[in-house]
Design a protein around this motif. Sequence first.
Motif, PDB file in Angstrom:
ATOM      1  N   GLN A 252      30.520  43.479  37.347  1.00 24.11           N
ATOM      2  CA  GLN A 252      29.331  44.249  37.705  1.00 24.11           C
ATOM      3  C   GLN A 252      28.236  43.381  38.331  1.00 24.11           C
ATOM      4  OE1 GLN A 252      28.016  46.490  34.267  1.00 24.11           O
ATOM      5  NE2 GLN A 252      30.087  47.139  33.754  1.00 24.11           N
ATOM      6  N   PHE A 253      28.522  42.108  38.500  1.00 21.81           N
ATOM      7  CA  PHE A 253      27.538  41.151  39.005  1.00 21.81           C
ATOM      8  C   PHE A 253      27.422  41.284  40.516  1.00 21.81           C
ATOM      9  CE2 PHE A 253      26.604  36.785  40.561  1.00 21.81           C
ATOM     10  CZ  PHE A 253      25.351  36.629  39.991  1.00 21.81           C
ATOM     11  N   ASN A 254      26.229  41.592  40.993  1.00 20.34           N
ATOM     12  CA  ASN A 254      26.035  41.784  42.431  1.00 20.34           C
ATOM     13  C   ASN A 254      24.667  41.242  42.828  1.00 20.34           C
ATOM     14  OD1 ASN A 254      26.193  42.600  45.087  1.00 20.34           O
ATOM     15  ND2 ASN A 254      27.087  44.589  44.593  1.00 20.34           N
ATOM     16  N   LEU A 255      24.567  39.925  42.849  1.00 23.98           N
ATOM     17  CA  LEU A 255      23.297  39.271  43.128  1.00 23.98           C
ATOM     18  C   LEU A 255      22.799  39.565  44.534  1.00 23.98           C
ATOM     19  CD1 LEU A 255      21.018  37.378  42.286  1.00 23.98           C
ATOM     20  CD2 LEU A 255      22.461  35.446  42.973  1.00 23.98           C
ATOM     21  N   GLU A 256      23.691  39.527  45.538  1.00 26.38           N
ATOM     22  CA  GLU A 256      23.269  39.741  46.922  1.00 26.38           C
ATOM     23  C   GLU A 256      22.666  41.132  47.113  1.00 26.38           C
ATOM     24  OE1 GLU A 256      22.987  37.509  49.314  1.00 26.38           O
ATOM     25  OE2 GLU A 256      23.586  36.105  47.746  1.00 26.38           O
ATOM     26  N   ALA A 257      23.290  42.138  46.500  1.00 31.90           N
ATOM     27  CA  ALA A 257      22.742  43.493  46.606  1.00 31.90           C
ATOM     28  C   ALA A 257      21.373  43.570  45.949  1.00 31.90           C
ATOM     29  CB  ALA A 257      23.699  44.496  45.961  1.00 31.90           C
TER      30      ALA A 257
END
Length: 338
Positions: A252-257
Amino acid sequence: MIKLPVLFDLEEDKVKREIIKRKARRVLVQLPEGLKPEAPRIASLIEESGALPIISADPCYGACDLALDEAEMLSADLIIHYGHSGMESLKRLIDVPVIYVEAKANISVKDVVEDALHYLKPWNNIGLVTTVQHVHMIKKIEKILRAAGKKVYIGHEPGLKYPGQVLGCDYRNAKAISNMVEAFLFVGGGVFHAIGLFLATLKPTIAADPFEGRAHRIDDEAKRVINKRWADIAEASKAKRWGVIIGLKTGQFNLEASLKIKRDLEKCGKEAILLAMREITPENLLEFPTIEAYVNTACPRISLYEGRKFSKPVLTPRETYVAIGKMKWEEYLKSGLL
């Protein structure tokens, strides 16, 4: 170990074989809520295989929710993850070996599918979907529907292991056939996936639950979710200060988003604060009383299914763009909420 009848296939021989083959000495076990009562049985099996079992007592929401950090802390050399199928997109992120046990359901679907036929009478072209617990029965379900004169469609998109399979956050198999069908039949426990199916396709949806032994139409429940989403978006559109949630769970990790949404909010004159967390709960968000709305870049089910639990709007990324005027509500609905 006493072997009692269980509703799910725990693949005990496979588990034992894999532990012995890998010479695992410490095994971390992840179980979804419905399988936690089987923890003692599974622990005994692992001990018989020569390894030390450690049962994760934390919630486990899907294949994306892998306890990799916990495994490292506990020096586990193997994770056994029950109730979900593996996700190809996670393989490059995994350092600890993971064995997935899909826990297929040992329960007949015949009666409940025949019950669902009463609700499916108005339509001829039916989309068929289910969860990993029942995918081994999909041909039998299809046969029952075809015998009743229905034309049956089953989607199979890349990245999803089985034809007709849906996940709580992935309905591509349904969306791929949505234009060809008049209604959907979902076979599985509870209403979580059935509501998601309606939100993804906006097509009439019948849920057939083999555990409860009943079928019913889910549309009204799903429409209440849609109404809540509109209300939350409308409230969030007035917010000046936003919290952008970075989910820290493996899948669930989505740093760029998260960074992009922060920039886009700031371009619209909003203040945006990045918040990183593993568990997104009402209690955790209450610690930030001056934040007026949140963007959830982790699992969308938190916004869509649990939104009523939160005192402030917790939007998905696309809902956020509706709130700040970068996307129309009608466009959001047309493409499906999931």
